[in-house]
Design a protein around this motif. Structure first.
Motif, short mmCIF file in Angstrom:
data_model
loop_
_atom_site.label_atom_id
_atom_site.label_comp_id
_atom_site.label_asym_id
_atom_site.label_seq_id
_atom_site.Cartn_x
_atom_site.Cartn_y
_atom_site.Cartn_z
N ALA A 147 0.83 -1.21 0.00
CA ALA A 147 0.00 0.00 0.00
C ALA A 147 0.86 1.26 0.00
O ALA A 147 0.56 2.23 -0.71
N LEU A 148 1.93 1.27 0.79
CA LEU A 148 2.84 2.42 0.80
C LEU A 148 3.41 2.69 -0.59
O LEU A 148 3.48 3.84 -1.04
N ARG B 214 7.33 10.23 -0.51
CA ARG B 214 8.03 9.07 -1.03
C ARG B 214 9.20 8.68 -0.14
O ARG B 214 9.45 7.49 0.09
N GLU B 215 9.89 9.67 0.39
CA GLU B 215 11.04 9.39 1.25
C GLU B 215 10.60 8.71 2.54
O GLU B 215 11.22 7.74 2.99
N LYS B 216 9.51 9.19 3.14
CA LYS B 216 9.01 8.59 4.38
C LYS B 216 8.58 7.15 4.15
O LYS B 216 8.93 6.25 4.93
N ALA B 217 7.84 6.92 3.08
CA ALA B 217 7.38 5.56 2.78
C ALA B 217 8.55 4.65 2.48
O ALA B 217 8.59 3.49 2.93
N ARG B 218 9.53 5.15 1.72
CA ARG B 218 10.70 4.33 1.38
C ARG B 218 11.49 3.97 2.63
O ARG B 218 11.97 2.85 2.77
N ASN B 219 11.63 4.91 3.55
CA ASN B 219 12.38 4.64 4.79
C ASN B 219 11.71 3.54 5.61
O ASN B 219 12.38 2.68 6.19
N ILE B 220 10.38 3.56 5.66
CA ILE B 220 9.65 2.54 6.42
C ILE B 220 9.85 1.17 5.78
O ILE B 220 10.16 0.18 6.46
N THR B 221 9.66 1.11 4.46
CA THR B 221 9.80 -0.19 3.78
C THR B 221 11.23 -0.70 3.82
O THR B 221 11.48 -1.88 4.08
N GLN B 222 12.19 0.18 3.55
CA GLN B 222 13.58 -0.25 3.60
C GLN B 222 13.98 -0.67 5.00
O GLN B 222 14.77 -1.61 5.18
#
Length: 433
Positions: A176-177, A188-196
């Motif tokens: 979903a992110l 995008r940066e916040k979502a990427r940090n969570i997934t990574q």
């Protein structure tokens, strides 16, 4: 019944994912029928019958079942009292704190509906409500991210039943992110940090992977089911964890490609997990079909593990790159087991309606133990992936490739008199000049 795999949220969500994949593979220039299914699935997902389990006194999932029954508590009450560092929410708000086993599906199905239809109505204020709590899709995504950030030190893992972190549930969060940001919204940066952060902690560091699935008491599981300590921001010791199981492994692996691209074969989590599944001690021969089924039980699961675990197995296989599928060694016996699993599953196949020319118009897998919808969804996705001859379908789909994103301009079929006219394929192919 809303506390087990037979819960309505899973049948609705799996239906939505299968419809999206089928349309994305077969009719990418005609997404409207799938959009209607996604719309209807979403509207059913936000009905009280689906979400009220979170604040139903005396009724809780494991490991809280007995406590809730004796003290007439709810899962939302336990969540707020035991895990106070996580976001606070009203006890009758089913998505405000934890409960990712529900909120992630609401988010992902809603975002897929928007991506397939171009309808932006879920962005409007109070687009839907959970009782007195109005929500819209960006607000829901913000709440989900706040829940993940609260547990940054534990890989951003969000809990399902209070305190329990299931990799399968968190996979839909990261899908979903990814789709949300590719629809041009959120950070995008916040979502990427969570997934990574999750990928690094859970898979690269191996915190959610069992290093010795074949060991006694490990139940042959590839993924762990993690638990947080009560009133402490840390995990319980490994010795106190409930072992995972084949159905959870298959589910986690089946949606891994939605947010995790292909890696070198030796490091690829999907391939490693598939190998463990293929060699699981729970495989059994079925004398009636001549096929094989996979059975392993954990975390209060019952007879539905057989149809679910077995149908996830070919779904995972269908997303492995062709070069790996055709390899020798352990993959040769794994391919044979996929064929045996399909042979076992195909016996459940039934035509629901037949057209005037005698052709089958609707088909499903009448699997036992309340798993007909979920098994049918798994098989629909399996056949779509195998036919597409691409291991990147889920990754491309959640990346928004070819969908109705801002700036999308390729011609598409806007409508057809379905079901009077069947559209088995619809593609746009540009021509020179």
């Amino acid at each position: 019944r809303q506390l087990t795999q037979t819960a309505l949220r899973y049948s609705l969500a799996f239906t939505a994912y299968a419809a999206a994949v089928q349309s994305y593979v077969h009719t990418p220039a005609y997404l409207e029928p799938a959009a209607r299914i996604l719309h209807d699935s979403f509207r059913r997902l936000v009905m009280p019958e689906v979400w009220s389990f979170w604040n139903n006194p005396g009724t809780c999932g494991l490991p809280w079942t007995l406590r809730c029954r004796l003290q007439n508590q709810t899962m939302s009450m336990i969540q707020s009292s035991m895990y106070s560092w996580q976001p606070r929410a009203a006890i009758d708000d089913p998505v405000g704190s934890a409960n990712i086993m529900y909120s992630a599906h609401v988010a992902l199905v809603g975002l897929l509906y928007e991506a397939f239809s171009g309808d932006r109505s879920l962005r409007e204020m109070n687009a839907w409500s959970f009782g007195r709590h109005g929500y819209q899709i960006d607000q829901l995504m913000e709440v989900i991210q706040d829940n993940a950030i609260a547990d940054e030190g534990m890989g951003f893992g969000v809990t399902c039943e209070p305190g329990s972190v299931f990799p399968a549930c968190n996979g839909h969060l990261h899908a979903a992110l990814r789709l949300h940001t590719n629809l041009g919204r959120g950070s995008r940066e916040k979502a990427r940090n969570i997934t990574q952060g999750w990928l690094s902690w859970a898979y690269q560091q191996g915190r959610a992977i069992e290093p010795t699935p074949e060991a006694p008491l490990k139940n042959g599981a590839f993924f762990k089911i993690l638990r947080m300590k009560r009133n402490q921001k840390s995990l319980v010791p490994e010795t106190n964890l409930v072992p995972g199981c084949a159905s959870h492994d298959g589910w986690t692996l089946s949606y891994l490609r939605a947010y995790m691209p292909w890696h070198d074969e030796e490091d690829d989590v999907l391939v490693r997990g598939f190998k463990v599944l293929s060699q699981h001690h729970g495989w059994r021969n079925d004398s009636n079909t001549g096929g094989e089924f996979l059975h392993s039980v954990c975390f209060g699961q019952k007879t539905w593990t057989i149809p679910l675990s077995t149908s996830f197995f070919p779904l995972v296989y269908s997303q492995i790159p062709k070069s790996t599928k055709n390899a020798t060694g352990w993959m040769e016996s794994a391919r044979s087991r996929v064929r045996a699993a399909l042979k076992f599953i195909e016996v459940w196949g039934e035509n629901v309606t037949v057209g005037s020319a005698g052709e089958a118009e609707q088909f499903f897998y009448n699997a036992p133990a309340g798993m007909a919808i979920q098994v049918t969804a798994n098989m629909a996705m399996t056949h779509a992936f195998l036919q597409s001859d691409s291991e990147n379908v889920l990754y491309d789909l959640m990346g928004g490739k070819g969908l109705r994103l801002p700036g999308h301009c390729e011609p598409h079929l806007s409508s057809a008199p379905w079901p009077a006219v069947q559209v088995p394929a619809a593609y746009f192919q540009a021509t020179d000049g």
